[in-house]
Design an enzyme around this catalytic site. Structure first.
Site, PDB file in Angstrom:
ATOM      1  N   HIS A 130      39.664  -6.645   4.805  1.00  0.00           N
ATOM      2  CA  HIS A 130      40.528  -7.749   5.253  1.00  0.00           C
ATOM      3  C   HIS A 130      41.140  -8.457   4.042  1.00  0.00           C
ATOM      4  O   HIS A 130      42.306  -8.878   4.087  1.00  0.00           O
ATOM      5  CB  HIS A 130      39.725  -8.762   6.063  1.00  0.00           C
ATOM      6  CG  HIS A 130      39.448  -8.358   7.471  1.00  0.00           C
ATOM      7  ND1 HIS A 130      40.441  -8.230   8.417  1.00  0.00           N
ATOM      8  CD2 HIS A 130      38.279  -8.070   8.097  1.00  0.00           C
ATOM      9  CE1 HIS A 130      39.896  -7.895   9.579  1.00  0.00           C
ATOM     10  NE2 HIS A 130      38.587  -7.781   9.414  1.00  0.00           N
ATOM     11  N   ASP A 137      41.473  -6.750  13.095  1.00  0.00           N
ATOM     12  CA  ASP A 137      40.638  -6.861  14.285  1.00  0.00           C
ATOM     13  C   ASP A 137      41.575  -6.964  15.481  1.00  0.00           C
ATOM     14  O   ASP A 137      42.456  -7.849  15.500  1.00  0.00           O
ATOM     15  CB  ASP A 137      39.761  -8.113  14.242  1.00  0.00           C
ATOM     16  CG  ASP A 137      38.703  -8.075  13.155  1.00  0.00           C
ATOM     17  OD1 ASP A 137      38.617  -7.052  12.445  1.00  0.00           O
ATOM     18  OD2 ASP A 137      37.977  -9.074  13.022  1.00  0.00           O
ATOM     19  N   GLU A 194      31.396  -2.604  14.677  1.00  0.00           N
ATOM     20  CA  GLU A 194      32.330  -3.546  15.309  1.00  0.00           C
ATOM     21  C   GLU A 194      33.479  -2.770  15.965  1.00  0.00           C
ATOM     22  O   GLU A 194      34.364  -2.281  15.276  1.00  0.00           O
ATOM     23  CB  GLU A 194      32.901  -4.522  14.270  1.00  0.00           C
ATOM     24  CG  GLU A 194      31.853  -5.384  13.598  1.00  0.00           C
ATOM     25  CD  GLU A 194      32.434  -6.297  12.524  1.00  0.00           C
ATOM     26  OE1 GLU A 194      31.693  -7.150  12.021  1.00  0.00           O
ATOM     27  OE2 GLU A 194      33.635  -6.150  12.187  1.00  0.00           O
ATOM     28  N   HIS A 197      37.135  -3.794  14.802  1.00  0.00           N
ATOM     29  CA  HIS A 197      37.570  -3.760  13.400  1.00  0.00           C
ATOM     30  C   HIS A 197      38.062  -2.367  13.027  1.00  0.00           C
ATOM     31  O   HIS A 197      37.332  -1.379  13.150  1.00  0.00           O
ATOM     32  CB  HIS A 197      36.401  -4.156  12.491  1.00  0.00           C
ATOM     33  CG  HIS A 197      36.710  -4.054  11.035  1.00  0.00           C
ATOM     34  ND1 HIS A 197      36.856  -5.157  10.209  1.00  0.00           N
ATOM     35  CD2 HIS A 197      36.908  -2.969  10.226  1.00  0.00           C
ATOM     36  CE1 HIS A 197      37.121  -4.749   8.972  1.00  0.00           C
ATOM     37  NE2 HIS A 197      37.165  -3.421   8.966  1.00  0.00           N
TER      38      HIS A 197
END
Length: 224
Positions: A130, A137, A194, A197
């Site tokens: 990120h 996301d 996740e 993500h």
């Protein structure tokens, strides 16, 4: 570099002593290094993509507001890949909602301070994808902008968040698995822990940035 100030991960300035002790720090740039792709507002590349960043308010896992604006910035090539995903989804009357995109490194330190667990939060010493503007996301929404059911909430940090979680409703698993397939078709790879993500291919070629979250991004140069 004369215009790109390099921070040697001075985590203690941000209350990140645990990250500082973890190992050799990554270089962090407060200006976009020469020759690197600029950060762009995803909605300027594709206004069909919805943006709802939970870190604008205190309603997130840290319990505090972290971002100054509901803004999704990504490297130009990454934003274009995301637009290609939207192209495919719109044929099914579906769409993307971005929940996080570029994240300044100083905010990464705050997140690590709250949850120092690399299963869910990247160690600032290494830098997050990120922080490079090369991870996003996302979730799926219907034509009215309503989120489709998924096995967990965003940033839930439980087994339900895993990309291969077998529990939950059949519909939630179908939605999650379809999101993963359509993102992979444009080169994105899901994070195992996740489902929301996704890392863009070639993320490692981008520098870790601590450019403020503004539009246009402070410290970047047009065409940089």
């Amino acid at each position: 570099m004369n215009r790109s100030a390099i921070l040697l991960c001075a985590c203690l300035l941000y209350g990140c002593g645990q990250a500082r002790r973890a190992g050799e720090p990554v270089a962090v740039f407060t200006e976009l290094p020469p020759g690197e792709e600029p950060l762009v507002d995803v909605r300027k590349i594709d206004p069909r993509i919805r943006v709802a960043i939970p870190y604008v308010t205190a309603d997130n896992f840290t319990g505090r507001a972290l971002y100054p604006a509901n803004l999704a910035l990504l490297r130009t090539s990454v934003a274009r890949r995301l637009s290609a995903v939207q192209d495919e989804l719109v044929r099914l009357k579906l769409g993307l909602k971005v929940l996080d995109a570029y994240r300044p490194w100083s905010i990464q330190c705050l997140m690590w301070e709250a949850v120092p667990d690399e299963n869910y939060v990247a160690d600032p010493n290494k830098g997050s994808r990120h922080n490079r503007g090369a991870a996003v996301d996302v979730t799926l929404v219907d034509a009215n902008g309503n989120e489709l059911e998924m096995p967990s909430r965003h940033d839930e940090f439980t087994e339900r968040s895993r990309a291969d979680y077998k529990g939950g409703s059949a519909a939630s698993r179908r939605n999650r698995d379809y999101l993963i397939r359509v993102m992979r078709r444009q080169g994105f790879e899901v994070l195992a822990t996740e489902w929301w993500h996704f890392d863009a291919p070639g993320w490692e070629r981008f520098s870790v940035l601590d450019v403020p979250l503004t539009d246009p991004p402070t410290g970047t140069r047009p065409g940089g």
